[in-house]
Design an enzyme around this catalytic site. Structure first.
Site, PDB file in Angstrom:
ATOM      1  N   HIS A 110      50.967  62.804 -12.048  1.00  0.00           N
ATOM      2  CA  HIS A 110      51.385  64.214 -12.088  1.00  0.00           C
ATOM      3  C   HIS A 110      50.589  65.030 -13.110  1.00  0.00           C
ATOM      4  O   HIS A 110      50.724  66.251 -13.145  1.00  0.00           O
ATOM      5  CB  HIS A 110      52.873  64.328 -12.402  1.00  0.00           C
ATOM      6  N   HIS A 130      48.430  69.920 -15.066  1.00  0.00           N
ATOM      7  CA  HIS A 130      49.776  69.416 -14.779  1.00  0.00           C
ATOM      8  C   HIS A 130      50.193  69.859 -13.380  1.00  0.00           C
ATOM      9  O   HIS A 130      50.193  71.051 -13.085  1.00  0.00           O
ATOM     10  CB  HIS A 130      50.752  69.954 -15.837  1.00  0.00           C
TER      11      HIS A 130
END
Length: 163
Positions: free
Chosen positions: A67, A82
């Site tokens: 992620h 992110h």
């Protein structure tokens, strides 16, 4: 007298990491990002799930849950890409990475993909957030212009503090 050896600090151009709607980091729906706790940067509400490198550098971190990706530039700037908010809880299922830790990447290079539908269906925000985490190196960052953007478009220019 001319000084041909004096280098002008033109700054580092940071590109859009994904196609979508560019928004200020202060509008991200997560206090860690919106309060700039991790650093300054920008966010994009993506229209496609292909995630590209916003700069040239080396992949310094690739989270096991896929992620988040850390990239370090030759200037020493550390950038966190992110993917979504609270997507760590999805244990990597909506992500497929094309890079690994230690790889050298160029601006615009495909880092991986994010299944936007899967992220949204899980009740999470799919915003892609780019954060400059070692702000002590930065002298100034150009403001962003909200609106539609394509990966590879210039988002900001960073100038560094003089040593």
């Amino acid at each position: 007298m001319f000084n041909f050896f004096k280098k002008k600090n033109k700054g580092l151009e940071v590109d859009a990491a994904v196609d979508g709607e560019l928004i200020p980091i202060t509008e991200v729906k997560d206090d860690v990002f919106s309060t700039k706790m991790l650093g300054d940067g920008y966010a994009i509400k993506p229209t496609i799930g292909e995630i590209h490198s916003p700069v040239e550098g080396d992949v310094s971190t690739l989270f096991p849950t896929k992620h988040a990706i850390g990239i370090k530039t030759k200037e020493g700037l550390e950038i966190l890409v992110h993917l979504g908010i609270d997507t760590v809880e999805l244990n990597g299922s909506p992500f497929e990475m094309k890079i690994q830790k230690g790889d050298h990447v160029t601006a615009g290079q495909l880092l991986g993909t994010m299944n936007l539908e899967q992220v949204i269906d899980s009740g999470r925000d799919d915003s892609v957030i780019v954060v400059y985490t070692n702000m002590d190196l930065i002298d100034s960052i150009t403001p962003i212009r909200k609106g539609s953007i394509s990966f590879g478009d210039k988002v900001q220019v960073i100038t560094f503090r003089k040593n």
